[in-house]
Design a protein around this motif. Structure first.
Motif, short mmCIF file in Angstrom:
data_model
loop_
_atom_site.label_atom_id
_atom_site.label_comp_id
_atom_site.label_asym_id
_atom_site.label_seq_id
_atom_site.Cartn_x
_atom_site.Cartn_y
_atom_site.Cartn_z
N PHE A 1 0.49 -1.03 0.24
CA PHE A 1 0.33 0.40 -0.49
C PHE A 1 1.21 1.25 0.04
CE2 PHE A 1 -1.82 3.38 2.43
CZ PHE A 1 -2.92 3.43 2.32
N ARG A 2 1.90 1.10 0.90
CA ARG A 2 2.58 2.80 1.12
C ARG A 2 3.78 2.08 -0.11
NH1 ARG A 2 3.74 0.19 5.68
NH2 ARG A 2 6.63 -0.47 5.26
N GLN A 3 4.43 1.66 -0.81
CA GLN A 3 4.96 1.56 -1.89
C GLN A 3 4.50 1.96 -3.06
OE1 GLN A 3 6.26 -2.17 -2.21
NE2 GLN A 3 7.99 -2.00 -1.72
N ALA A 4 2.78 1.55 -3.44
CA ALA A 4 2.10 2.31 -4.28
C ALA A 4 1.98 3.91 -4.44
CB ALA A 4 0.31 2.00 -4.13
N PHE A 5 2.39 5.10 -3.63
CA PHE A 5 2.27 5.68 -3.70
C PHE A 5 3.69 6.31 -4.48
CE2 PHE A 5 -1.26 5.06 -0.49
CZ PHE A 5 -2.16 6.59 -1.43
N GLN A 6 4.51 5.68 -4.19
CA GLN A 6 6.28 5.98 -4.44
C GLN A 6 5.65 6.38 -6.31
OE1 GLN A 6 8.53 7.20 -3.05
NE2 GLN A 6 9.86 5.47 -1.16
N GLU B 1 -0.27 2.31 -13.11
CA GLU B 1 -1.27 1.34 -13.37
C GLU B 1 -0.52 0.49 -12.35
OE1 GLU B 1 -3.56 -0.13 -14.98
OE2 GLU B 1 -4.07 2.06 -15.35
N LYS B 2 1.24 0.50 -11.79
CA LYS B 2 1.69 -0.56 -11.64
C LYS B 2 1.15 -0.17 -9.98
CE LYS B 2 6.83 -0.95 -9.51
NZ LYS B 2 7.50 -1.91 -10.19
N ALA B 3 1.12 1.37 -9.51
CA ALA B 3 0.50 1.77 -8.24
C ALA B 3 -0.90 0.91 -7.70
CB ALA B 3 -0.16 3.57 -8.38
N LYS B 4 -1.94 0.64 -9.05
CA LYS B 4 -2.62 0.07 -8.72
C LYS B 4 -2.75 -1.57 -8.74
CE LYS B 4 -5.88 3.09 -12.18
NZ LYS B 4 -6.49 2.75 -13.06
N ARG B 5 -1.65 -1.96 -9.38
CA ARG B 5 -1.72 -3.50 -8.67
C ARG B 5 -1.33 -3.65 -7.49
NH1 ARG B 5 1.33 -2.88 -14.13
NH2 ARG B 5 3.12 -3.10 -12.90
N LEU B 6 -0.18 -2.58 -6.73
CA LEU B 6 0.45 -2.45 -5.10
C LEU B 6 -1.19 -2.81 -4.55
CD1 LEU B 6 3.42 -0.73 -5.82
CD2 LEU B 6 3.27 -2.40 -5.34
N ILE B 7 -1.64 -1.91 -4.99
CA ILE B 7 -3.01 -1.11 -4.47
C ILE B 7 -3.82 -2.70 -4.00
CG2 ILE B 7 -5.05 -0.52 -3.75
CD1 ILE B 7 -2.67 1.49 -2.84
N GLY B 8 -3.29 -3.51 -5.22
CA GLY B 8 -4.49 -5.33 -5.27
C GLY B 8 -3.62 -5.56 -4.85
N GLU B 9 -2.17 -5.89 -4.56
CA GLU B 9 -1.47 -6.33 -3.20
C GLU B 9 -1.77 -6.36 -2.45
OE1 GLU B 9 1.79 -6.31 -5.62
OE2 GLU B 9 1.03 -7.27 -7.96
N SER B 10 -2.20 -5.46 -2.15
CA SER B 10 -1.54 -4.48 -0.33
C SER B 10 -2.12 -5.64 0.40
CB SER B 10 -2.75 -3.41 -0.40
OG SER B 10 -3.39 -3.19 -0.24
N ASP C 1 11.20 0.72 2.43
CA ASP C 1 9.77 0.44 3.38
C ASP C 1 9.22 1.60 3.03
OD1 ASP C 1 11.17 -2.00 4.23
OD2 ASP C 1 12.04 0.25 5.62
N ALA C 2 9.21 2.96 2.83
CA ALA C 2 8.12 3.68 1.87
C ALA C 2 7.18 4.22 3.24
CB ALA C 2 7.15 2.71 1.13
N VAL C 3 7.85 3.83 4.20
CA VAL C 3 7.16 5.21 5.55
C VAL C 3 7.41 6.12 5.09
CG1 VAL C 3 9.22 5.32 7.06
CG2 VAL C 3 7.55 5.22 7.90
N TYR C 4 8.38 6.59 4.23
CA TYR C 4 7.95 7.65 3.97
C TYR C 4 8.27 8.33 2.58
CZ TYR C 4 9.34 8.88 9.06
OH TYR C 4 9.45 8.84 10.05
N VAL C 5 7.21 8.69 1.24
CA VAL C 5 7.15 9.28 0.75
C VAL C 5 7.90 10.18 0.56
CG1 VAL C 5 5.56 8.93 -2.05
CG2 VAL C 5 5.37 6.94 0.22
N PRO C 6 8.78 10.94 -0.42
CA PRO C 6 10.03 12.09 -0.65
C PRO C 6 9.16 12.39 -1.96
CG PRO C 6 11.30 9.92 -1.08
CD PRO C 6 10.11 9.12 -0.21
N TRP C 7 9.34 13.73 -1.36
CA TRP C 7 8.28 14.46 -3.28
C TRP C 7 9.07 15.20 -3.62
CZ3 TRP C 7 5.04 19.17 -3.05
CH2 TRP C 7 5.00 19.33 -1.38
#
Length: 512
Positions: free
Chosen positions: A293-298, A341-350, A474-480
């Motif tokens: 879930f966290r990685q999806a936002f990266q 699309e990759k982000a959606k897949r990660l959400i689906g795998e969350s 780990d994506a506890v923080y998503v830098p931008w």
């Protein structure tokens, strides 16, 4: 804000090109001495006690009055100030510092090793209530070897130990004055710096006058510096344009592009002022418990839109927690490119059941409000509903520190010269922010410890890359984003050096 409107907003907003190079102090053959520099600052300094001050304005004024043991050079590396030289030994556990001699405080007392020890002991004394105490926790004891030599004995090897001593933790005041004034020292400061405090009217003005006996020969050039707190952006700009002030800090981002075209003022931009991220709470009751879930936002956030809309194209897009200007920064490190699309897949795998709803408390900060709206739109595209809750600063702080904040939309960390100073707080299991977010990774703890023990800059740089990679995994923080500090100057202001910290060294400035 849907995707179509978001793109329309991007097209309509001003887009700024290359980051301007910061101004550098020059050494003209003849410098005009004297005069008064009036500066519009964003907030009142509040106190001139370096061990108690917290905001940039207080730190700036305190450092005009009190010299620090060290400073940072234009490459982001440790450089001498009151300390003349230094050396680590015993595997990085002992730091021996040689001080300059012949320096006196404004009250005529001698600056020496005993004075430094008094200041460090004062910071570490719980009765002082210094917010700088945490920056010295690695210190086991401080020994006075002789009048100009100190030995810092550390609890463990710590390559970055001296960097906090470039800021107010290393600002040295007169022990005589501190004893005499007690709790009122913040209104009667006495340092070795280029200026003395001669007047303070809260929320109105601070007046600093030249120290004629300053140890750096020939400096300062100005007779006086007047700091005027003006919290309203438009009023600061109006004062700068009219000549009521010759310098103004915190220029409004939406005006930068237009102000760059103005002939009667200079816009100075210094990248790396702070680092922006979105943070997640990893505790079981929050969606952030899932790494996928966290990685999806990266991959799901639109960093380009965030850069152009939230920051009006100023600063630069960020991919990790190493700030530009640091010797450890790598401009080529760009591990993410938006992939919905990759982000959606990660959400689906969350493994998080739908519909996914997450709350994000937010303070009334216009930059963060713009960023939160973009984040909200991005999240909706990948199937996540973000509910933004407006809170005041006290409510935000309570939620964060209690560990009850599901997601930190406000997340940022201000400039520090060494990445350890903030990454350890955010990523090491014992760090306060790591605890706020429920983050603990033994591998990360080892990496934080390894860079502290490293004996060379190259070795530390390699370890910081591993820290960045694990943080992004780990994506506890998503830098931008890496944001910039802006200052406006009248063309008559010469010798200004724009530091990444935003703290102005008034001793190099003169009026032409």
């Amino acid at each position: 804000m849907d995707r179509r409107n978001l793109l329309r907003f991007m097209a309509a907003g001003p887009v700024i090109g290359l980051v301007a190079s910061p101004l550098r102090a020059q050494a003209p053959a003849t410098i005009k001495r004297g005069g008064t520099l009036t500066v519009a600052i964003f907030a009142d300094p509040i106190t001139f006690d370096p061990h108690l001050t917290g905001n940039v304005q207080g730190r700036t004024a305190s450092q005009a009055i009190h010299d620090t043991l060290f400073t940072v050079d234009d490459k982001g590396r440790l450089a001498p100030r009151l300390a003349e030289s230094w050396e680590f030994s015993d595997g990085g556990k002992v730091l021996t510092v040689k001080l300059r001699s012949g320096i006196k405080f404004h009250d005529g007392t001698v600056f020496d090793a005993a004075a430094v020890k008094y200041n460090i002991d004062r910071i570490r004394d719980p009765k002082t209530g210094s917010i700088r105490e945490g920056e010295l926790r690695a210190l086991d004891r401080l020994e006075v070897v002789d009048a100009t030599t100190l030995r810092f004995v550390l609890k463990y090897p710590f390559a970055a130990f001296a960097f906090p001593l470039t800021d107010v933790a290393g600002a040295i005041g007169s022990p005589t004055a501190m004893e005499k004034s007690g709790k009122d020292y913040g209104l009667r400061p006495v340092g070795t710096g280029p200026f003395k405090l001669v007047e303070y009217q809260k929320d109105t003005r601070t007046v600093l006058e030249k120290n004629p006996d300053y140890w750096q020969s020939g400096q300062p050039y100005l007779d006086r510096v007047i700091l005027r707190p003006i919290p309203t952006d438009s009023t600061r700009l109006a004062e700068l344009r009219s000549g009521g002030v010759q310098m103004a800090e915190a220029l409004p981002l939406q005006d930068i592009s237009r102000l760059r075209q103005t002939q009667n003022l200079v816009v100075s931009e210094q990248p790396g002022f702070r680092w922006e991220y979105f943070g997640f709470n990893l505790r079981d009751e929050h969606p952030g418990r899932s790494k996928a879930f966290r990685q999806a936002f990266q991959w799901g956030i639109d960093r380009e839109a965030l850069h152009k809309i939230a920051y009006f194209g100023t600063g630069s897009i960020g991919f990790d927690g190493i700030l530009p200007g640091s010797p450890f920064f790598d401009a080529d490190y760009k591990p993410f490119k938006r992939d919905v699309e990759k982000a959606k897949r990660l959400i689906g795998e969350s493994g998080i059941s739908t519909p996914i709803v997450i709350k994000g408390p937010l303070q009334p900060d216009p930059v963060k409000q713009r960023a939160a709206q973009i984040f909200q739109a991005n999240a909706a595209e990948i199937g996540v509903k973000v509910e933004i809750e407006q809170v005041d600063s006290a409510g935000y702080r309570t939620l964060l520190q209690s560990g009850q904040m599901p997601m930190d939309l406000q997340g940022w960390w201000g400039y520090r010269p060494d990445p350890d100073q903030y990454l350890a707080i955010l990523l090491q299991s014992g760090g306060s922010y790591a605890k706020f977010h429920g983050y603990a990774n033994p591998e990360m703890d080892k990496l934080i410890g390894a860079q502290r023990e490293a004996q060379s800059e190259a070795e530390r740089k390699a370890i910081f890359r591993k820290i960045s990679e694990l943080m992004n995994e780990d994506a506890v923080y998503v830098p931008w984003h890496y944001s910039s500090d802006f200052k406006g100057l009248h063309p008559s202001v010469k010798g200004f050096v724009h530091t990444p910290s935003g703290i102005t060294a008034f001793e190099t400035i003169h009026l032409g």
